[in-house]
Design a protein around this motif. Structure first.
Motif, PDB file in Angstrom:
ATOM      1  N   ARG A  22       0.832  -1.214   0.000  1.00  0.00           N
ATOM      2  CA  ARG A  22       0.000   0.000   0.000  1.00  0.00           C
ATOM      3  C   ARG A  22       0.863   1.259   0.000  1.00  0.00           C
ATOM      4  O   ARG A  22       0.530   2.256  -0.643  1.00  0.00           O
ATOM      5  CB  ARG A  22      -0.947  -0.007   1.202  1.00  0.00           C
ATOM      6  CG  ARG A  22      -2.127  -0.959   1.045  1.00  0.00           C
ATOM      7  CD  ARG A  22      -3.164  -0.750   2.124  1.00  0.00           C
ATOM      8  NE  ARG A  22      -2.652  -1.069   3.458  1.00  0.00           N
ATOM      9  CZ  ARG A  22      -2.671  -2.275   3.984  1.00  0.00           C
ATOM     10  NH1 ARG A  22      -3.163  -3.295   3.303  1.00  0.00           N
ATOM     11  NH2 ARG A  22      -2.195  -2.486   5.211  1.00  0.00           N
ATOM     12  N   ALA A  23       1.981   1.205   0.731  1.00  0.00           N
ATOM     13  CA  ALA A  23       2.877   2.359   0.767  1.00  0.00           C
ATOM     14  C   ALA A  23       3.419   2.664  -0.621  1.00  0.00           C
ATOM     15  O   ALA A  23       3.429   3.818  -1.069  1.00  0.00           O
ATOM     16  CB  ALA A  23       4.021   2.109   1.743  1.00  0.00           C
ATOM     17  N   ALA A  24       3.870   1.644  -1.325  1.00  0.00           N
ATOM     18  CA  ALA A  24       4.424   1.850  -2.670  1.00  0.00           C
ATOM     19  C   ALA A  24       3.364   2.341  -3.642  1.00  0.00           C
ATOM     20  O   ALA A  24       3.642   3.185  -4.508  1.00  0.00           O
ATOM     21  CB  ALA A  24       5.050   0.550  -3.174  1.00  0.00           C
ATOM     22  N   ALA A  61      -2.096   0.810  10.796  1.00  0.00           N
ATOM     23  CA  ALA A  61      -2.235  -0.583  11.217  1.00  0.00           C
ATOM     24  C   ALA A  61      -2.063  -0.737  12.730  1.00  0.00           C
ATOM     25  O   ALA A  61      -2.868  -1.408  13.392  1.00  0.00           O
ATOM     26  CB  ALA A  61      -1.213  -1.450  10.484  1.00  0.00           C
ATOM     27  N   GLU A  62      -1.025  -0.120  13.279  1.00  0.00           N
ATOM     28  CA  GLU A  62      -0.744  -0.273  14.704  1.00  0.00           C
ATOM     29  C   GLU A  62      -1.803   0.413  15.565  1.00  0.00           C
ATOM     30  O   GLU A  62      -2.102  -0.042  16.674  1.00  0.00           O
ATOM     31  CB  GLU A  62       0.648   0.287  15.032  1.00  0.00           C
ATOM     32  CG  GLU A  62       1.798  -0.482  14.406  1.00  0.00           C
ATOM     33  CD  GLU A  62       1.830  -1.928  14.855  1.00  0.00           C
ATOM     34  OE1 GLU A  62       1.767  -2.176  16.064  1.00  0.00           O
ATOM     35  OE2 GLU A  62       1.901  -2.815  13.975  1.00  0.00           O
ATOM     36  N   SER A  63      -2.384   1.489  15.069  1.00  0.00           N
ATOM     37  CA  SER A  63      -3.377   2.224  15.865  1.00  0.00           C
ATOM     38  C   SER A  63      -4.674   1.439  16.022  1.00  0.00           C
ATOM     39  O   SER A  63      -5.434   1.665  16.969  1.00  0.00           O
ATOM     40  CB  SER A  63      -3.673   3.584  15.220  1.00  0.00           C
ATOM     41  OG  SER A  63      -4.348   3.432  13.979  1.00  0.00           O
ATOM     42  N   GLU A  64      -4.946   0.499  15.116  1.00  0.00           N
ATOM     43  CA  GLU A  64      -6.165  -0.299  15.224  1.00  0.00           C
ATOM     44  C   GLU A  64      -6.185  -1.125  16.505  1.00  0.00           C
ATOM     45  O   GLU A  64      -7.246  -1.418  17.044  1.00  0.00           O
ATOM     46  CB  GLU A  64      -6.301  -1.216  14.005  1.00  0.00           C
ATOM     47  CG  GLU A  64      -6.710  -0.508  12.722  1.00  0.00           C
ATOM     48  CD  GLU A  64      -8.068   0.170  12.842  1.00  0.00           C
ATOM     49  OE1 GLU A  64      -9.065  -0.508  13.124  1.00  0.00           O
ATOM     50  OE2 GLU A  64      -8.121   1.406  12.665  1.00  0.00           O
ATOM     51  N   SER A  77      -2.649   9.147  -1.373  1.00  0.00           N
ATOM     52  CA  SER A  77      -3.811   8.756  -2.177  1.00  0.00           C
ATOM     53  C   SER A  77      -5.067   8.536  -1.353  1.00  0.00           C
ATOM     54  O   SER A  77      -6.158   8.417  -1.903  1.00  0.00           O
ATOM     55  CB  SER A  77      -3.495   7.496  -2.996  1.00  0.00           C
ATOM     56  OG  SER A  77      -3.180   6.411  -2.155  1.00  0.00           O
ATOM     57  N   ASP A  78      -4.949   8.520  -0.022  1.00  0.00           N
ATOM     58  CA  ASP A  78      -6.121   8.394   0.850  1.00  0.00           C
ATOM     59  C   ASP A  78      -6.804   9.744   1.076  1.00  0.00           C
ATOM     60  O   ASP A  78      -7.926   9.799   1.570  1.00  0.00           O
ATOM     61  CB  ASP A  78      -5.720   7.840   2.225  1.00  0.00           C
ATOM     62  CG  ASP A  78      -5.358   6.362   2.187  1.00  0.00           C
ATOM     63  OD1 ASP A  78      -5.557   5.734   1.130  1.00  0.00           O
ATOM     64  OD2 ASP A  78      -4.871   5.858   3.211  1.00  0.00           O
ATOM     65  N   ALA A  79      -6.114  10.822   0.771  1.00  0.00           N
ATOM     66  CA  ALA A  79      -6.622  12.155   1.068  1.00  0.00           C
ATOM     67  C   ALA A  79      -7.603  12.634  -0.003  1.00  0.00           C
ATOM     68  O   ALA A  79      -7.462  12.322  -1.182  1.00  0.00           O
ATOM     69  CB  ALA A  79      -5.466  13.142   1.180  1.00  0.00           C
ATOM     70  N   LEU A  80      -8.575  13.399   0.433  1.00  0.00           N
ATOM     71  CA  LEU A  80      -9.556  13.984  -0.483  1.00  0.00           C
ATOM     72  C   LEU A  80      -9.134  15.412  -0.798  1.00  0.00           C
ATOM     73  O   LEU A  80      -9.128  16.280   0.078  1.00  0.00           O
ATOM     74  CB  LEU A  80     -10.953  13.988   0.156  1.00  0.00           C
ATOM     75  CG  LEU A  80     -12.063  14.660  -0.668  1.00  0.00           C
ATOM     76  CD1 LEU A  80     -12.270  13.923  -1.980  1.00  0.00           C
ATOM     77  CD2 LEU A  80     -13.353  14.705   0.144  1.00  0.00           C
ATOM     78  N   ALA A 203      -5.835   1.079  -2.951  1.00  0.00           N
ATOM     79  CA  ALA A 203      -6.993   0.617  -2.196  1.00  0.00           C
ATOM     80  C   ALA A 203      -6.707   0.878  -0.731  1.00  0.00           C
ATOM     81  O   ALA A 203      -5.872   0.201  -0.125  1.00  0.00           O
ATOM     82  CB  ALA A 203      -7.244  -0.867  -2.435  1.00  0.00           C
ATOM     83  N   PRO A 204      -7.338   1.899  -0.141  1.00  0.00           N
ATOM     84  CA  PRO A 204      -7.038   2.267   1.244  1.00  0.00           C
ATOM     85  C   PRO A 204      -7.222   1.106   2.213  1.00  0.00           C
ATOM     86  O   PRO A 204      -8.133   0.286   2.063  1.00  0.00           O
ATOM     87  CB  PRO A 204      -8.052   3.380   1.537  1.00  0.00           C
ATOM     88  CG  PRO A 204      -8.413   3.925   0.198  1.00  0.00           C
ATOM     89  CD  PRO A 204      -8.382   2.745  -0.732  1.00  0.00           C
ATOM     90  N   ALA A 205      -6.351   1.033   3.178  1.00  0.00           N
ATOM     91  CA  ALA A 205      -6.485   0.022   4.228  1.00  0.00           C
ATOM     92  C   ALA A 205      -7.736   0.305   5.048  1.00  0.00           C
ATOM     93  O   ALA A 205      -8.124   1.461   5.223  1.00  0.00           O
ATOM     94  CB  ALA A 205      -5.257   0.063   5.132  1.00  0.00           C
ATOM     95  N   LYS A 206      -8.390  -0.753   5.524  1.00  0.00           N
ATOM     96  CA  LYS A 206      -9.524  -0.547   6.412  1.00  0.00           C
ATOM     97  C   LYS A 206      -9.000   0.070   7.707  1.00  0.00           C
ATOM     98  O   LYS A 206      -8.047  -0.432   8.301  1.00  0.00           O
ATOM     99  CB  LYS A 206     -10.221  -1.884   6.694  1.00  0.00           C
ATOM    100  CG  LYS A 206     -10.920  -2.480   5.478  1.00  0.00           C
ATOM    101  CD  LYS A 206     -11.623  -3.777   5.835  1.00  0.00           C
ATOM    102  CE  LYS A 206     -12.334  -4.374   4.615  1.00  0.00           C
ATOM    103  NZ  LYS A 206     -13.023  -5.656   4.941  1.00  0.00           N
ATOM    104  N   SER A 207      -9.620   1.157   8.111  1.00  0.00           N
ATOM    105  CA  SER A 207      -9.135   1.842   9.308  1.00  0.00           C
ATOM    106  C   SER A 207     -10.259   2.588  10.003  1.00  0.00           C
ATOM    107  O   SER A 207     -11.057   3.264   9.348  1.00  0.00           O
ATOM    108  CB  SER A 207      -8.026   2.839   8.936  1.00  0.00           C
ATOM    109  OG  SER A 207      -7.647   3.619  10.056  1.00  0.00           O
ATOM    110  N   THR A 208     -10.309   2.444  11.313  1.00  0.00           N
ATOM    111  CA  THR A 208     -11.274   3.202  12.104  1.00  0.00           C
ATOM    112  C   THR A 208     -10.624   4.454  12.678  1.00  0.00           C
ATOM    113  O   THR A 208     -11.275   5.242  13.361  1.00  0.00           O
ATOM    114  CB  THR A 208     -11.813   2.348  13.278  1.00  0.00           C
ATOM    115  OG1 THR A 208     -10.713   1.964  14.117  1.00  0.00           O
ATOM    116  CG2 THR A 208     -12.509   1.096  12.759  1.00  0.00           C
TER     117      THR A 208
END
Length: 216
Positions: A22-24, A61-64, A77-80, A203-208
């Motif tokens: 995802r980083a790449a 990932a670690e914050s989940e 790419s996750d930013a709007l 494809a953004p990682a699932k994250s809360t």
């Protein structure tokens, strides 16, 4: 929770293939190609951007698994992206490539590599560097960014420096600031074959924990 505890999350993380991928893929395709071409004039830039994106993905990932983390500002790419409104108040506005920028009176006043907020309301901004020699030259830059963020958010903020090599703790850090080291993190893309990265869609990682920077 403090910057030191966020640093501990990064220091103890077991980086996964999914995080590396995802980083790449956050990188635009020309930089992805340069990442795997050490003869490219853009290779060093691509490696640095990859490392920056990898730190972001590890934080997500670690914050989940850490209830102490409240939110992490989306980036890359996750930013709007929203075009700048000249009548808007000073604050965070993403660049077209998802960079986290702060504008004051219509001009870019600062850019940071990541933003984390803890469950107890501590705001942390971070810088990601590959070369530890650069750490000693960030004093004025960190001070200016800290001053701006404290003015915008009306509270004290902490700073977290993330490096790809061991680094001597800079003298300009406050007691509440911290340093994290992800050794050779800028080279972890080498675990993946280029075909796993070059033509893939993001494809953004699932994250809360991921939030738009405007509400961080």
């Amino acid at each position: 929770m403090s910057a030191a505890e966020i640093a501990a999350l990064l220091n103890s993380a077991e980086v996964t293939g999914g995080e590396i991928r995802r980083a790449a893929i956050h990188l635009p395709k020309p930089l992805r190609a340069a990442l795997y071409d050490e003869t490219s004039s853009e290779h060093r830039t691509a490696s640095g951007k990859f490392f920056e994106a990898l730190v972001y993905e590890i934080l997500l990932a670690e914050s989940e698994a850490s209830p102490a983390v409240s939110s992490i500002a989306a980036k890359m790419s996750d930013a709007l992206y929203v075009p700048y409104d000249k009548y808007a108040k000073d604050g965070l506005w993403y660049s077209k490539d998802g960079g986290i920028r702060f504008k004051v009176s219509g001009r870019v006043a600062a850019e940071v590599d990541f933003l984390v907020k803890t469950a107890d309301g501590v705001r942390i901004f971070g810088e990601v560097i590959v070369n530890p020699a650069k750490a000693g030259h960030l004093a004025s830059e960190v001070a200016e960014k800290r001053s701006l963020l404290e003015r915008l958010y009306g509270c004290e903020v902490q700073f977290l420096l993330v490096c790809a090599e061991p680094v001597k703790e800079p003298k300009y850090l406050r007691e509440s600031d911290a340093v994290a080291v992800l050794e050779a993190g800028n080279l972890l893309y080498q675990r993946l074959h280029p075909n796993e990265v070059l033509h893939k869609k993001s494809a953004p990682a699932k994250s809360t924990r991921r939030v738009d920077g405007s509400i961080w």
